[in-house]
Design a protein around this motif. Structure first.
Motif, PDB file in Angstrom:
ATOM      1  N   UNK A   4      -0.288  -6.577  -3.699  1.00 31.98           N
ATOM      2  CA  UNK A   4      -0.355  -7.698  -2.041  1.00 31.98           C
ATOM      3  C   UNK A   4      -1.530  -6.492  -1.191  1.00 31.98           C
ATOM      4  N   UNK A   5      -1.918  -5.653  -1.796  1.00 30.54           N
ATOM      5  CA  UNK A   5      -2.573  -4.695  -0.275  1.00 30.54           C
ATOM      6  C   UNK A   5      -4.264  -5.110  -0.774  1.00 30.54           C
ATOM      7  N   UNK A   6      -4.442  -5.001  -2.347  1.00 36.83           N
ATOM      8  CA  UNK A   6      -5.840  -4.751  -2.402  1.00 36.83           C
ATOM      9  C   UNK A   6      -5.796  -6.227  -2.369  1.00 36.83           C
ATOM     10  N   UNK A   7      -5.750  -7.799  -2.631  1.00 39.28           N
ATOM     11  CA  UNK A   7      -5.910  -8.840  -2.602  1.00 39.28           C
ATOM     12  C   UNK A   7      -5.710  -9.113  -1.229  1.00 39.28           C
ATOM     13  N   UNK A   8      -4.890  -8.851  -0.509  1.00 42.06           N
ATOM     14  CA  UNK A   8      -5.199  -9.045   1.029  1.00 42.06           C
ATOM     15  C   UNK A   8      -6.223  -8.525   1.544  1.00 42.06           C
ATOM     16  N   UNK A   9      -7.003  -7.540   0.816  1.00 43.53           N
ATOM     17  CA  UNK A   9      -7.806  -6.415   0.817  1.00 43.53           C
ATOM     18  C   UNK A   9     -10.027  -7.483   0.796  1.00 43.53           C
ATOM     19  N   UNK A  11      -9.051 -10.513   0.299  1.00 36.99           N
ATOM     20  CA  UNK A  11      -9.386 -11.621   1.489  1.00 36.99           C
ATOM     21  C   UNK A  11     -10.306 -11.402   3.195  1.00 36.99           C
ATOM     22  N   UNK A  12      -9.974 -10.178   3.271  1.00 33.36           N
ATOM     23  CA  UNK A  12     -11.190  -9.810   4.612  1.00 33.36           C
ATOM     24  C   UNK A  12     -12.926  -9.877   3.381  1.00 33.36           C
ATOM     25  N   UNK A  13     -12.985  -8.940   3.002  1.00 37.44           N
ATOM     26  CA  UNK A  13     -14.146  -8.940   2.645  1.00 37.44           C
ATOM     27  C   UNK A  13     -14.071  -9.640   0.672  1.00 37.44           C
ATOM     28  N   UNK A  14     -14.650 -10.896   0.357  1.00 42.25           N
ATOM     29  CA  UNK A  14     -14.258 -10.621  -0.627  1.00 42.25           C
ATOM     30  C   UNK A  14     -15.511 -10.350  -1.597  1.00 42.25           C
ATOM     31  N   UNK A  15     -16.753  -9.957  -1.259  1.00 36.69           N
ATOM     32  CA  UNK A  15     -17.335  -8.984  -2.415  1.00 36.69           C
ATOM     33  C   UNK A  15     -17.511  -7.538  -1.900  1.00 36.69           C
ATOM     34  N   UNK A  16     -15.666  -7.101  -2.226  1.00 38.33           N
ATOM     35  CA  UNK A  16     -15.801  -4.955  -2.247  1.00 38.33           C
ATOM     36  C   UNK A  16     -16.037  -5.557  -3.339  1.00 38.33           C
ATOM     37  N   UNK A  17     -16.433  -5.150  -3.919  1.00 38.47           N
ATOM     38  CA  UNK A  17     -17.097  -4.298  -5.440  1.00 38.47           C
ATOM     39  C   UNK A  17     -15.783  -3.548  -5.934  1.00 38.47           C
ATOM     40  N   UNK A  18     -15.526  -2.452  -5.433  1.00 36.58           N
ATOM     41  CA  UNK A  18     -14.890  -1.655  -5.274  1.00 36.58           C
ATOM     42  C   UNK A  18     -12.723  -2.207  -5.628  1.00 36.58           C
ATOM     43  N   UNK A  19     -12.807  -3.078  -4.370  1.00 37.53           N
ATOM     44  CA  UNK A  19     -11.090  -3.438  -4.685  1.00 37.53           C
ATOM     45  C   UNK A  19     -11.092  -4.269  -6.392  1.00 37.53           C
ATOM     46  N   UNK A  20     -12.056  -5.266  -6.312  1.00 38.35           N
ATOM     47  CA  UNK A  20     -12.401  -6.349  -7.412  1.00 38.35           C
ATOM     48  C   UNK A  20     -11.965  -5.013  -8.908  1.00 38.35           C
ATOM     49  N   UNK A  21     -13.002  -4.001  -8.779  1.00 36.18           N
ATOM     50  CA  UNK A  21     -12.521  -3.180 -10.293  1.00 36.18           C
ATOM     51  C   UNK A  21     -11.357  -2.527 -10.489  1.00 36.18           C
ATOM     52  N   UNK A  22     -10.850  -2.632  -9.156  1.00 40.90           N
ATOM     53  CA  UNK A  22      -9.561  -1.926  -8.688  1.00 40.90           C
ATOM     54  C   UNK A  22      -8.023  -2.396  -9.643  1.00 40.90           C
ATOM     55  N   UNK A  23      -8.716  -3.778  -9.444  1.00 43.02           N
ATOM     56  CA  UNK A  23      -7.415  -4.979  -9.427  1.00 43.02           C
ATOM     57  C   UNK A  23      -7.610  -5.415 -10.719  1.00 43.02           C
TER      58      UNK A  23
END
Length: 67
Positions: A4-9, A11-23
């Motif tokens: 939930x925290x990564x998916x919320x992140x 929402x704040x920055x949909x172009x965050x490659x780091x978060x997308x990679x972690x998910x």
């Protein structure tokens, strides 16, 4: 759980490659979900990290040797 925290992140920055990679990695390895894995993996491919992710840009610049 971290999802939930990564998916919320995202929402704040949909172009965050780091978060997308972690998910994508979580859905591929820890919580097998092929649909979600492909969704995030394909999104990660489409991102232009250098143009959209300021955190990555700062990190890359910090690795450069001083001139």
């Amino acid at each position: 759980m971290v999802l939930p925290h990564l998916e919320k992140a995202l929402e704040y920055n949909p172009n965050s490659a780091a978060v997308v990679q972690m998910l994508a990695d979580l859905y591929a390895r820890a919580i097998p979900n092929t649909r979600k894995y492909l969704e995030y993996a394909l999104k990660g491919i489409q991102l232009n990290v250098a143009a959209n992710d300021s955190i990555t840009q700062i990190y890359i610049v910090s690795l450069r040797p001083p001139t």
